[in-house]
Structure formats: structure tokens, C-alpha cells
Design a protein around this motif. Structure first.
Motif, PDB file in Angstrom:
ATOM      1  N   LEU A 277      42.669  40.158  47.732  1.00  0.00           N
ATOM      2  CA  LEU A 277      41.727  39.089  47.411  1.00  0.00           C
ATOM      3  C   LEU A 277      41.717  38.802  45.909  1.00  0.00           C
ATOM      4  N   LEU A 278      42.060  39.786  45.099  1.00  0.00           N
ATOM      5  CA  LEU A 278      42.006  39.648  43.641  1.00  0.00           C
ATOM      6  C   LEU A 278      43.159  38.837  43.061  1.00  0.00           C
ATOM      7  N   LEU A 279      44.257  38.707  43.778  1.00  0.00           N
ATOM      8  CA  LEU A 279      45.431  38.016  43.237  1.00  0.00           C
ATOM      9  C   LEU A 279      45.085  36.606  42.762  1.00  0.00           C
ATOM     10  N   GLY A 280      45.493  36.302  41.537  1.00  0.00           N
ATOM     11  CA  GLY A 280      45.261  34.987  40.958  1.00  0.00           C
ATOM     12  C   GLY A 280      43.885  34.776  40.365  1.00  0.00           C
ATOM     13  N   ARG A 281      42.988  35.727  40.492  1.00  0.00           N
ATOM     14  CA  ARG A 281      41.626  35.582  39.975  1.00  0.00           C
ATOM     15  C   ARG A 281      41.572  35.952  38.501  1.00  0.00           C
ATOM     16  N   ARG A 282      40.731  35.261  37.745  1.00  0.00           N
ATOM     17  CA  ARG A 282      40.472  35.611  36.343  1.00  0.00           C
ATOM     18  C   ARG A 282      39.194  36.429  36.314  1.00  0.00           C
ATOM     19  N   VAL A 283      39.308  37.635  35.803  1.00  0.00           N
ATOM     20  CA  VAL A 283      38.183  38.564  35.805  1.00  0.00           C
ATOM     21  C   VAL A 283      38.022  39.198  34.428  1.00  0.00           C
ATOM     22  N   ARG A 284      36.881  39.812  34.237  1.00  0.00           N
ATOM     23  CA  ARG A 284      36.606  40.580  33.020  1.00  0.00           C
ATOM     24  C   ARG A 284      35.969  41.892  33.442  1.00  0.00           C
ATOM     25  N   TYR A 285      36.413  42.968  32.834  1.00  0.00           N
ATOM     26  CA  TYR A 285      35.856  44.290  33.121  1.00  0.00           C
ATOM     27  C   TYR A 285      34.373  44.298  32.805  1.00  0.00           C
ATOM     28  N   GLN A 286      33.571  44.827  33.717  1.00  0.00           N
ATOM     29  CA  GLN A 286      32.142  44.980  33.475  1.00  0.00           C
ATOM     30  C   GLN A 286      31.793  46.442  33.256  1.00  0.00           C
ATOM     31  N   LYS A 287      32.053  47.290  34.250  1.00  0.00           N
ATOM     32  CA  LYS A 287      31.729  48.711  34.130  1.00  0.00           C
ATOM     33  C   LYS A 287      32.434  49.456  35.248  1.00  0.00           C
ATOM     34  N   HIS A 288      32.390  50.788  35.168  1.00  0.00           N
ATOM     35  CA  HIS A 288      32.935  51.591  36.249  1.00  0.00           C
ATOM     36  C   HIS A 288      32.195  52.913  36.337  1.00  0.00           C
ATOM     37  N   LYS A 289      32.266  53.493  37.509  1.00  0.00           N
ATOM     38  CA  LYS A 289      31.753  54.842  37.732  1.00  0.00           C
ATOM     39  C   LYS A 289      32.992  55.724  37.750  1.00  0.00           C
ATOM     40  N   PRO A 290      33.176  56.556  36.744  1.00  0.00           N
ATOM     41  CA  PRO A 290      34.444  57.265  36.567  1.00  0.00           C
ATOM     42  C   PRO A 290      34.682  58.399  37.557  1.00  0.00           C
TER      43      PRO A 290
ATOM     44  N   LEU B 157      35.211  49.584  45.530  1.00  0.00           N
ATOM     45  CA  LEU B 157      34.554  50.832  45.887  1.00  0.00           C
ATOM     46  C   LEU B 157      35.579  51.764  46.519  1.00  0.00           C
ATOM     47  N   LEU B 158      35.841  52.884  45.867  1.00  0.00           N
ATOM     48  CA  LEU B 158      36.809  53.847  46.373  1.00  0.00           C
ATOM     49  C   LEU B 158      36.114  54.870  47.268  1.00  0.00           C
ATOM     50  N   ALA B 159      36.843  55.396  48.214  1.00  0.00           N
ATOM     51  CA  ALA B 159      36.294  56.399  49.140  1.00  0.00           C
ATOM     52  C   ALA B 159      35.840  57.654  48.408  1.00  0.00           C
ATOM     53  N   THR B 160      36.339  57.885  47.201  1.00  0.00           N
ATOM     54  CA  THR B 160      35.983  59.065  46.409  1.00  0.00           C
ATOM     55  C   THR B 160      34.631  58.920  45.711  1.00  0.00           C
ATOM     56  N   GLY B 161      33.995  57.754  45.845  1.00  0.00           N
ATOM     57  CA  GLY B 161      32.716  57.514  45.183  1.00  0.00           C
ATOM     58  C   GLY B 161      32.854  56.791  43.860  1.00  0.00           C
ATOM     59  N   GLU B 162      34.077  56.613  43.379  1.00  0.00           N
ATOM     60  CA  GLU B 162      34.297  55.877  42.138  1.00  0.00           C
ATOM     61  C   GLU B 162      34.137  54.387  42.397  1.00  0.00           C
ATOM     62  N   GLU B 163      33.729  53.661  41.362  1.00  0.00           N
ATOM     63  CA  GLU B 163      33.479  52.231  41.489  1.00  0.00           C
ATOM     64  C   GLU B 163      33.999  51.514  40.253  1.00  0.00           C
ATOM     65  N   LEU B 164      34.459  50.278  40.444  1.00  0.00           N
ATOM     66  CA  LEU B 164      34.924  49.438  39.350  1.00  0.00           C
ATOM     67  C   LEU B 164      34.356  48.046  39.580  1.00  0.00           C
ATOM     68  N   TYR B 165      33.775  47.461  38.532  1.00  0.00           N
ATOM     69  CA  TYR B 165      33.138  46.151  38.646  1.00  0.00           C
ATOM     70  C   TYR B 165      33.764  45.169  37.662  1.00  0.00           C
ATOM     71  N   PHE B 166      34.029  43.949  38.169  1.00  0.00           N
ATOM     72  CA  PHE B 166      34.542  42.855  37.360  1.00  0.00           C
ATOM     73  C   PHE B 166      33.592  41.678  37.457  1.00  0.00           C
ATOM     74  N   TYR B 167      33.479  40.893  36.356  1.00  0.00           N
ATOM     75  CA  TYR B 167      32.874  39.571  36.398  1.00  0.00           C
ATOM     76  C   TYR B 167      33.989  38.586  36.730  1.00  0.00           C
ATOM     77  N   VAL B 168      33.690  37.542  37.489  1.00  0.00           N
ATOM     78  CA  VAL B 168      34.659  36.517  37.848  1.00  0.00           C
ATOM     79  C   VAL B 168      34.426  35.303  36.965  1.00  0.00           C
ATOM     80  N   GLU B 169      35.499  34.750  36.426  1.00  0.00           N
ATOM     81  CA  GLU B 169      35.365  33.542  35.593  1.00  0.00           C
ATOM     82  C   GLU B 169      35.270  32.333  36.494  1.00  0.00           C
TER      83      GLU B 169
END
Length: 92
Positions: A16-29, A80-92
Motif C-alpha cells: 500500500l505504501l508504494l508511490g506514497r510521499r511520507v515523513r517519519y513521525q515516530k517509532h516504538k523501537p 505494526l510488527l508482530a514483535t510489538g514494534e511500531e513505525l508511524y509516518f505522516y502522509v503528504e
């Protein structure tokens, strides 16, 4: 239980992300998510490669050890990864 059902009904795959313009917001490491080459500011997701269970975005900008659940809501994309890690992007 309603949260789990909503999570599965609204989820998509990482392509779903292919071709999208995004900006890193935050992540749960964690140790299964690598952001070593994350660009500053907005950038376009140009490639999604799968190597077994590993998923690589933009030739190594983001590396995940397993395929995430992808959710989009209110101009934000959550991986959202099965390991509990998370990554968030803002969409332009």
C-alpha cells in the motif's frame, strides 16, 4: 474484542505504501526494526522488497524482520510488527 476486529478489517499490506510521499513521525523501537537510513523530511516510497519474512523499504532505509500490519487513518500510516514494534509516518 472490537479493537481486534477493527484492526483486522482496516489493515492492508505493506505494498500500500508504494508511490506514497511520507515523513517519519515516530517509532516504538526494538531489535526487529531498523531505521538506519531514514531520510529527513518527506520522501517517496519507491520500493518494497520481501526477502523471506524480511521487508525492506527504499533499498534499506527501513528494514523489518517480519511483514507488518499496515493501517492508514487521518493522514497517518502505522506499521505494526508482530514483535510489538511500531513505525508511524505522516502522509503528504
Amino acid at each position: 474484542m472490537a479493537t481486534v476486529e477493527a484492526h483486522h478489517k482496516c489493515s492492508a499490506n505493506v505494498e500500500l505504501l508504494l508511490g506514497r510521499r511520507v515523513r517519519y513521525q515516530k517509532h516504538k523501537p526494538g531489535r526487529h526494526l531498523s531505521l538506519d537510513r531514514m531520510p529527513q523530511g518527506f520522501f517517496q516510497i519507491e520500493s518494497v522488497h520481501r526477502f523471506g519474512s524480511r521487508v525492506v523499504l527504499n533499498d534499506g532505509a527501513v528494514t523489518m524482520e517480519s511483514a507488518p500490519t499496515v493501517m492508514e487513518r487521518g493522514g497517518r500510516i502505522a506499521l505494526l510488527l508482530a514483535t510489538g514494534e511500531e513505525l508511524y509516518f505522516y502522509v503528504e
